[in-house]
Design an enzyme around this catalytic site. Sequence first.
Site, PDB file in Angstrom:
ATOM      1  N   ARG A 182       0.878  -1.074  -0.216  1.00 48.40           N
ATOM      2  CA  ARG A 182      -0.173   0.043   0.189  1.00 48.40           C
ATOM      3  C   ARG A 182       0.888   0.967   0.074  1.00 48.40           C
ATOM      4  O   ARG A 182       0.500   2.338  -0.721  1.00 48.40           O
ATOM      5  CB  ARG A 182      -1.031  -0.008   1.126  1.00 48.40           C
ATOM      6  N   CYS A 241      -1.115   6.991   8.834  1.00 45.17           N
ATOM      7  CA  CYS A 241      -1.310   5.743   8.127  1.00 45.17           C
ATOM      8  C   CYS A 241      -2.397   5.769   7.118  1.00 45.17           C
ATOM      9  O   CYS A 241      -2.380   6.761   6.566  1.00 45.17           O
ATOM     10  CB  CYS A 241      -1.787   4.611   9.362  1.00 45.17           C
TER      11      CYS A 241
END
Length: 284
Positions: A182, A241
């Site tokens: 990711r 995040c």
Amino acid sequence: MALAQVISCKELSKQLNDKNLIIFDCRFSLDNPHYGKQAYQESHIENAIFIDLDLDLSSHVIKGKTSRHPLPNTDKLIAKLAALGLNNNSRVIIYDDGATPFATKMWWTLVWLGKRDNVYLLDGGFKAWQADNLPVTNKETMTSAGNFTGQPDANLLIDAKTLVTKLNDEQLTLLDARALPRFRGEVEPMDPIAGHIPGATCANFAENLDDTGHFLPTKELRERFQTLIQDKPIEKLIAYCGSGVSACHNLFAMCLAGYPLAPLYAGSWSEWITDPSHPIATGN
């Protein structure tokens, strides 16, 4: 007293009758928002109280403007925590499944609201509790009101506007808690745009744990983050995040290793990409 503390299942099992103890069950799944409540209703640690990431620890999502988990309304959350029985002097135990970051989000939220003493994470979480064959129940916990009064600490947060001004600072350490695919932008299962904030370093939160979902020894955690920070000043570290959840796992692990609590970019990637003027990077 250290901000970040863990307690073993064995230790907790001996303390369940402590009247000053309050236990929060924070199990959740990003893939199934109903999972946590359903799992709690099936079985949980005696006297545990369920806290929902979406409904309790987040406010309403505004598509295209906010992150997937905007910070909660503090007045409402403080009132709810008090109604659930939290006192200013309570000993707090928090757990999730074990290898997930939801308990650390609750930990960070309590610290942000001023509850900094006697807050522990159950090391290994509910899976470790079950593995130790410790008792569970499906009975709803009855609570009486507590006296918790919190006050959010703005120093623990950084917003996108401020972060933009820091991206060219060579001394900045920007830790991204998502997994490497990711971070690189190779996959993106949660958000419409893949990649990371330029200058960030991948610091997958799962690497704070061993194969059983327990936190690594503090010496190993210290070495892990020292490698990530290198010779940059700890005062210039910022954590983020996908939506401000798993970054809290890194913040907890760093405190466990003896580092001070760094600021959180709570909006994180899912908020960052709502502004087309924000730069985006892919790859390493």
